[in-house]
Every structure is written in C-alpha cells, then in structure tokens.
Design a protein around this motif. Structure first.
Motif, PDB file in Angstrom:
ATOM      1  N   GLY A  10       0.811  -1.208   0.000  1.00 45.53           N
ATOM      2  CA  GLY A  10       0.000   0.000   0.000  1.00 45.53           C
ATOM      3  C   GLY A  10       0.844   1.257   0.000  1.00 45.53           C
ATOM      4  O   GLY A  10       0.561   2.229  -0.720  1.00 45.53           O
ATOM      5  N   ASN A  11       1.905   1.271   0.811  1.00 46.15           N
ATOM      6  CA  ASN A  11       2.777   2.451   0.875  1.00 46.15           C
ATOM      7  C   ASN A  11       3.484   2.706  -0.452  1.00 46.15           C
ATOM      8  O   ASN A  11       3.614   3.848  -0.894  1.00 46.15           O
ATOM      9  CB  ASN A  11       3.810   2.280   1.994  1.00 46.15           C
ATOM     10  N   VAL A  12       3.947   1.633  -1.088  1.00 45.79           N
ATOM     11  CA  VAL A  12       4.608   1.773  -2.383  1.00 45.79           C
ATOM     12  C   VAL A  12       3.624   2.285  -3.436  1.00 45.79           C
ATOM     13  O   VAL A  12       3.937   3.181  -4.233  1.00 45.79           O
ATOM     14  CB  VAL A  12       5.233   0.434  -2.827  1.00 45.79           C
ATOM     15  N   GLY A  13       2.417   1.736  -3.436  1.00 47.24           N
ATOM     16  CA  GLY A  13       1.411   2.183  -4.395  1.00 47.24           C
ATOM     17  C   GLY A  13       1.065   3.650  -4.232  1.00 47.24           C
ATOM     18  O   GLY A  13       0.954   4.394  -5.217  1.00 47.24           O
ATOM     19  N   PHE A  14       0.912   4.084  -2.981  1.00 41.92           N
ATOM     20  CA  PHE A  14       0.601   5.490  -2.718  1.00 41.92           C
ATOM     21  C   PHE A  14       1.710   6.390  -3.258  1.00 41.92           C
ATOM     22  O   PHE A  14       1.449   7.429  -3.878  1.00 41.92           O
ATOM     23  CB  PHE A  14       0.423   5.713  -1.219  1.00 41.92           C
ATOM     24  N   ALA A  15       2.956   5.989  -3.034  1.00 41.15           N
ATOM     25  CA  ALA A  15       4.090   6.796  -3.491  1.00 41.15           C
ATOM     26  C   ALA A  15       4.192   6.811  -5.014  1.00 41.15           C
ATOM     27  O   ALA A  15       4.648   7.791  -5.609  1.00 41.15           O
ATOM     28  CB  ALA A  15       5.382   6.264  -2.880  1.00 41.15           C
ATOM     29  N   LEU A  16       3.770   5.715  -5.680  1.00 39.54           N
ATOM     30  CA  LEU A  16       3.875   5.630  -7.133  1.00 39.54           C
ATOM     31  C   LEU A  16       2.733   6.330  -7.858  1.00 39.54           C
ATOM     32  O   LEU A  16       2.797   6.499  -9.081  1.00 39.54           O
ATOM     33  CB  LEU A  16       3.915   4.162  -7.571  1.00 39.54           C
ATOM     34  N   GLY A  17       1.696   6.736  -7.126  1.00 36.28           N
ATOM     35  CA  GLY A  17       0.563   7.407  -7.757  1.00 36.28           C
ATOM     36  C   GLY A  17       0.980   8.571  -8.650  1.00 36.28           C
ATOM     37  O   GLY A  17       0.658   8.597  -9.853  1.00 36.28           O
ATOM     38  N   PRO A  18       1.714   9.555  -8.115  1.00 34.01           N
ATOM     39  CA  PRO A  18       2.146  10.675  -8.957  1.00 34.01           C
ATOM     40  C   PRO A  18       3.070  10.251 -10.092  1.00 34.01           C
ATOM     41  O   PRO A  18       3.038  10.838 -11.177  1.00 34.01           O
ATOM     42  CB  PRO A  18       2.871  11.598  -7.963  1.00 34.01           C
TER      43      PRO A  18
END
Length: 374
Positions: free
Chosen positions: A130-138
């Motif tokens: 989840g943390n990686v996905g959130f960071a990769l959003g932008p």
C-alpha cells in the motif's frame, strides 16, 4: 500473498493519484484553490468515513468479492475524472474512487491475515504494498496526463482492471484449494482498540502534514525544487523499508515495545526536520520516516488481535482510516503556516508522535489465539 501485496499497491496508487491529478485540473479548467481542495476532500473524506462502515458490514457477512471490485471502482473513478468539464461530475468521479478504496481495505486486510497465518512479517509485506502504491501514484499519473491531458484519464484505470481480474482469479484458485486457515476468535477488547485508534489517527496526521509541506520546507531550507523532491523520496523510500523492518523487529522484541519506542523517537526526529540547518534536514527526514513507518503494519495486526471477531472493522480503521483521515488535518497545518510560519507549523507536528506515544503506553499485548481450518 504476492497477489495481495501487488493488489494493495494498485489500490492505494489511486489515493496517491489524487494529488497528482489536481494540478492538471487547475491548469486546464482554471479551478480555484477552494475548488481544488474540494477534489481532495472528495477522496479523503468519503474514504475515511465509509471505510469503517465497510468493515462493520464485512464482519456481519464476509464479502471477498469487495477486494477486486473495490480496486476496479477505485481505478474507474480516477479514469472518469477527466472526461467532463462539469465540476460536479469530476467531484463525483473522485468520490467514487474514494468509495472503491474504502471497499477494498477491510476484506483485503482479512485475507492478508489469513494468508500470512497472522504473521507480522507477512502483514508487513502487505502494508508495504500500500505504501509503495501510494508513493507511485504521482509517478504513474503525471506522464500520462502531461502527454495526453485530462482526456487521457481513462488510461489511468488500466492497472485497476488488470489487478482486479488477477485478484479475482487468485481468489477462485484459493477457494478451489481449500483456502487458508482462519485465526480462532477470542474476546473483543474495545478499550484497547480505542487506544490504538488514537495512535493510528495521530500517526496519520503527522504523516500527511509532512507529506504535504515537506518538499516546500526543504526547498526553502536547502534551496531548489529538486532538494524538496529528494526529501519526499527519502521520506517514502526509507518509510517503505521501515514498514518491513517493523515486522522483523516485532518478531524479536514484541509489537507493543516496538510501537512505543518508535513514537518516542519520533518526537525528536520530527523536531529535527523543523530545526535542522541545511542538508542535515535529510538525516532527520530519514529518522522520521523510520519512526512513522515501522509501526504501520503492527497497527493492523494489533487491531485484528484486539477485535478477533471483527477483523473487517479492525482493518478498516487501522489500515484504511490511517491512510485517509490525516488528509483532513493537512489544511489545519496549512492555516497555521499562513498565520505564523511554515517552520512553526512543522514544529507543531511534534505534538502528534507524543500523543501516539502516550496512547501506546496504555496498550497491552493481546493474547493471540491459535489457527483453525476455515
């Protein structure tokens, strides 16, 4: 577990996508700051409010289909947000994405607990996704919209469609193989879960406050926009490693001790971000990332052990609410920065890890029940 970790990354990518979409909405449609803030609120407010409700519903009746469907809905909302010039349509599309994110987390956390057999390291991997996905959003959103404009927004829904189908296939395969064992239920401890919720909310607020204003502060402190971007890379990169480290440390030292020590160290670490001169700020950004992300997955396993009969509610609060509710507090930090200075606004965040540490001092290690077949 591999599918769950990847799916969690895809789902939370759409939470990280919202801040990246907003600048394009402002540029192409001349949205005011108030209108832009309303788009962010559409995602965070609905997700934070509805997520625990989905947890309650799934505790009454398991709904594993919400994992792939929630992921697909999260992607569809972001995919639709650029297709109409109507502000209401855009707002509702982003709100739909928030609804999908809310639907995903409670059942996904339950499945991750089952597949990992209640292990701390397994849940650490799930939280890391989840943390990686959130960071990769932008990282995902910016090139797509920079090249094709808002009209290209449907492309943003592709990862959700692929991830949703793969998750559905994996779920069917697991059912065909008899599934994984469940954790045997014990007695729900609402008092301890209430204390843990205070910890979760305090951690979420300081994380969002830093995530919103850290780049601006470091750009002023060190000089240049690149310096600010590097600070965010340090925060999220070290934080991702800290998520896994939390599970390893908990296996050796116990969850409660790790949570308490992390937030105690978070007080001087956050203060250092606001006070350290020049490039030394990066050291304190890294220390802050460790103190905030080491306890992240431990919140989820503690919550599930405090509420063994309500795993959906526990996951909805500790995993979902933790990601979204902090976004509602970010405007207060901005208001303080406008009234005083950004340094004082960041320094005020020191109170939050202190609150988390005080609340964690009242936590007790729950008695973990054994495993039994489904």
């Amino acid at each position: 577990m591999t599918v769950l970790v990847a799916g969690h990354a895809v789902d939370d990518l759409y939470q990280g996508a919202v801040p990246a979409v907003v600048p394009f909405l402002v540029a192409e449609r001349s949205y005011s700051y108030l209108a832009a803030a309303g788009i962010t609120v559409a995602a965070t407010l609905l997700s934070s409010v509805v997520q625990p409700l989905f947890g309650v519903l799934t505790d009454r009746r398991p709904m594993p289909w919400l994992v792939p469907v929630g992921m697909i809905v999260a992607g569809a909302g972001i995919g639709l947000c650029g297709l109409s010039s109507s502000y209401l349509f855009t707002w509702l599309a982003v709100a739909l994405s928030g609804l999908g994110v809310a639907a995903y987390h409670p059942e996904a956390a339950r499945l991750a607990r089952r597949v990992s057999r209640g292990g701390h390291v397994g849940m650490g991997w799930f939280a890391l996704g989840g943390n990686v996905g959130f960071a990769l959003g932008p990282v995902f959103v910016t090139p797509v919209l920079a090249f094709g404009g808002l009209a290209a927004s449907p492309v943003l829904a592709v990862p959700a469609l692929v991830g949703g189908v793969l998750t559905w296939v994996a779920q069917r395969g697991a059912r065909g193989n008899g599934g994984q064992p469940e954790i045997r239920a014990g007695r729900d401890d609402w008092r301890q879960f209430g204390r843990l919720t205070v910890v979760v909310i305090a951690r979420s607020m300081v994380t969002f406050g830093l995530g919103t204003f850290l780049a601006i502060w470091v750009a002023q402190r060190v000089g240049g926009l690149i310096a600010g971007s590097v600070a965010l890379v340090v925060l999220f990169g070290v934080g991702a490693a800290g998520t896994l480290l939390g599970g390893v440390l908990a296996e050796r030292w116990g969850r409660i001790r790790v949570v308490r020590v992390s937030y105690a160290l978070g007080v001087p670490a956050v203060a250092g971000v606001a006070l350290a001169p020049g490039p030394a700020v990066y050291v304190f950004v890294a220390l802050t990332a460790v103190t905030l992300y080491v306890p992240f997955s431990l919140h989820t396993t503690l919550g599930q052990d405090y509420l063994p009969n309500r795993l959906g509610t526990a996951g909805g609060v500790t995993l979902g609410l933790a990601v979204s509710v902090g976004g509602l507090a970010a405007p207060a930090v901005g208001a303080l920065a406008s009234a005083a200075t950004l340094q004082w606004a960041l320094l005020s965040l020191v109170v939050l890890p202190l609150v988390a540490w005080v609340a964690a001092r009242g936590l007790a290690e729950p008695v973990r029940c054994g495993l039994e077949p489904r």
